[in-house]
Each structure stands twice: as C-alpha cells, then as structure tokens.
Design a protein around this motif. Structure first.
Motif, mmCIF file in Angstrom:
data_model
loop_
_atom_site.group_PDB
_atom_site.id
_atom_site.type_symbol
_atom_site.label_atom_id
_atom_site.label_comp_id
_atom_site.label_asym_id
_atom_site.label_seq_id
_atom_site.Cartn_x
_atom_site.Cartn_y
_atom_site.Cartn_z
ATOM 1 N N ALA A 66 -8.655 0.617 7.737
ATOM 2 C CA ALA A 66 -8.362 -0.291 6.517
ATOM 3 C C ALA A 66 -8.154 -1.761 7.345
ATOM 4 C CB ALA A 66 -7.622 0.249 5.787
ATOM 5 N N GLU A 70 -6.706 -4.556 2.500
ATOM 6 C CA GLU A 70 -6.715 -3.152 1.738
ATOM 7 C C GLU A 70 -5.407 -2.596 1.930
ATOM 8 O OE1 GLU A 70 -11.469 -1.680 2.384
ATOM 9 O OE2 GLU A 70 -9.693 -1.643 3.868
ATOM 10 N N LYS A 73 -2.897 -4.344 -0.471
ATOM 11 C CA LYS A 73 -3.366 -3.823 -2.177
ATOM 12 C C LYS A 73 -2.824 -2.561 -2.138
ATOM 13 C CE LYS A 73 -7.297 -6.755 -2.818
ATOM 14 N NZ LYS A 73 -8.831 -6.647 -2.776
ATOM 15 N N ARG A 74 -3.004 -1.410 -1.267
ATOM 16 C CA ARG A 74 -2.647 -0.260 -1.219
ATOM 17 C C ARG A 74 -1.018 -0.037 -1.258
ATOM 18 N NH1 ARG A 74 -3.127 4.152 -3.719
ATOM 19 N NH2 ARG A 74 -2.306 6.100 -2.766
#
Length: 251
Positions: A66, A70, A73-74
């Motif tokens: 990732a 990403e 955001k996760r």
C-alpha cells in the motif's frame, strides 16, 4: 523455549490457533469489509493477539504494498473505530486496541522499520513457494500426482499468513533475548563501575587517614627511640660502676 517477558514461543502457538484465528478473521472480513468498532476491538484483542499483532500490516488490515496515502487513510479510519471516546462502554479494551493500531502505524511510518516488516512478509511467501516446489518435486520422484493443498489460492494465502506470523514471532523472541542480554550487560557494567568507585573511595579514605596520623606515628617512633637510647645509656653506665671494695678483716 519460552520467549522473554512471558510471550509464547512459536512452538507454543498451535496450528489450531492459527487456523481458528485466520478463519474467523477472514469470515468477518468477507461478511463486512468495514468492521464495526466492536468487531475491530474483538479482532485486535482476541486470544493470541499479542502474537498476531506483531505483523503491522495485519493490525491495520492493509496490503503490504500500500502507498503512504493509503496507509494514512487506513490508520485514520481504524483509529476512529477503536478510539476510547467512541467506545464509552468498553474504554479499557478500546484503549488497548487503539494502542495496537497506533504502534503498527508508527512502525510503518519509519522507512527502515517498514522495509523490515515488508521483508518478513516476502520471506514468508518465498518460504511457502519453496516448500510447494519441494513437495511437488518429491511427489514427482514418487510417481504421484503433483497436487498439493497450496494449489488452492485460499490455502496458499493461509500458508503464507501462518509462516509470516511465525517469522514475526521469531524475530520478536530474538529481539527480547537481545534486550535481556543487553540489560544484563549494562547491569554488570554498572555494578563493576560502582565497585571501582567504592574501592577508589576506600583507598582515598585510607590515604587520608594515613596522612592525618603520620605525625603522631613519627612522634611515637621518636619517643620510642628516645626511651630506648636512655635505657641503653643507663645500662652502659651500670657497667662502668667501680666494683665494691671488700674491707679486709684484721686478726
């Protein structure tokens, strides 16, 4: 061998535990791609979690490849789900879950740490691939069909998952062993340092006392010598005394 700090070794974590954990997590993921707060807390704190949570990618449920965006955001999404403020009825467990998520995120933010974690994941996959090749080679040698359970994509993923977890656990055990050894060495060095300092202090005190009492010892020695000299002179004088004259008796 048991791991330092009471953590289980790879031998003590059964395949059944791997199987149950993997199956349950994957079933939940399939049922609901965005787990609820309660489900995430349960996932992060279920039996064996301290062992499974060594893999930061699994903690964050993110692909090892990732991007940084990403990853961020996760982390935001997952940290909000398990944050204690959002789970007033289960704050203690929520706090522990949040700490696990935060730790995994911070680890992956460090380029070197992330590379090490990624290397472990790749090593787990390479191990399984090599193992599959060896199995097929043996089957071919035995004249048997070249079918292995890892041919099933889901079984292959599970095998990689298990092997990756074992590798993370082995690294953690070694890290704790090194940490314990370093702590022991630091303690021993500190004890030697204290002993050296105490010995130096005793030597200084002895020297100080020696200097302070030197004049007294010299005076005592001089007095002793003087007394000895007088005694010797007195003894010598006694030898110089003329003999007593014995009076002759007349008839």
């Amino acid at each position: 061998m048991a791991a330092a700090g009471g953590e289980p070794s790879t031998e003590n974590v059964s395949d059944e535990l791997f199987q149950n954990f993997y199956t349950e997590v994957k079933q939940i993921e399939k049922r609901d791609s965005v787990l609820t707060s309660k489900q995430q807390i349960e996932r992060l704190l279920r039996p064996g979690a301290s062992y499974f949570n060594l893999n930061p990618f699994e903690v964050l449920q993110i692909d090892p490849e990732a991007t940084d965006d990403e990853l961020k955001k996760r982390f935001r999404a997952l940290s909000i789900l398990v944050h204690p403020d959002k789970n007033q009825d289960d704050q203690i467990r929520a706090q522990k879950s949040f700490e696990a998520v935060d730790k995994a995120y911070k680890l992956l933010l460090e380029p070197e740490q992330r590379k090490r974690a990624l290397d472990v994941v790749h090593a787990g996959q390479e191990y399984v691939e090599h193992n599959v090749k060896e199995k097929k080679k043996q089957l071919k040698k035995d004249g048997k069909p070249l079918d292995v359970e890892e041919d099933d994509p889901e079984m292959f993923k599970q095998a990689v998952y298990k092997q990756t977890m074992k590798l993370f656990a082995e690294l953690e055990i070694k890290r704790k062993e090194r940490e314990a050894k370093d702590m022991h060495e630091r303690k021993r060095a500190r004890e030697e340092e204290i002993e050296t300092a105490e010995k130096a202090k005793r030597d200084r005190e002895w020297q100080k006392n020696f200097e302070e009492t030197r004049d007294g010892r010299v005076d005592s020695w001089r007095s002793f010598q003087a007394k000895g000299k007088k005694s010797k002179e007195k003894k010598n004088r006694s030898f110089l005394k003329p003999p007593k004259v014995k009076m002759e008796q007349r008839e």
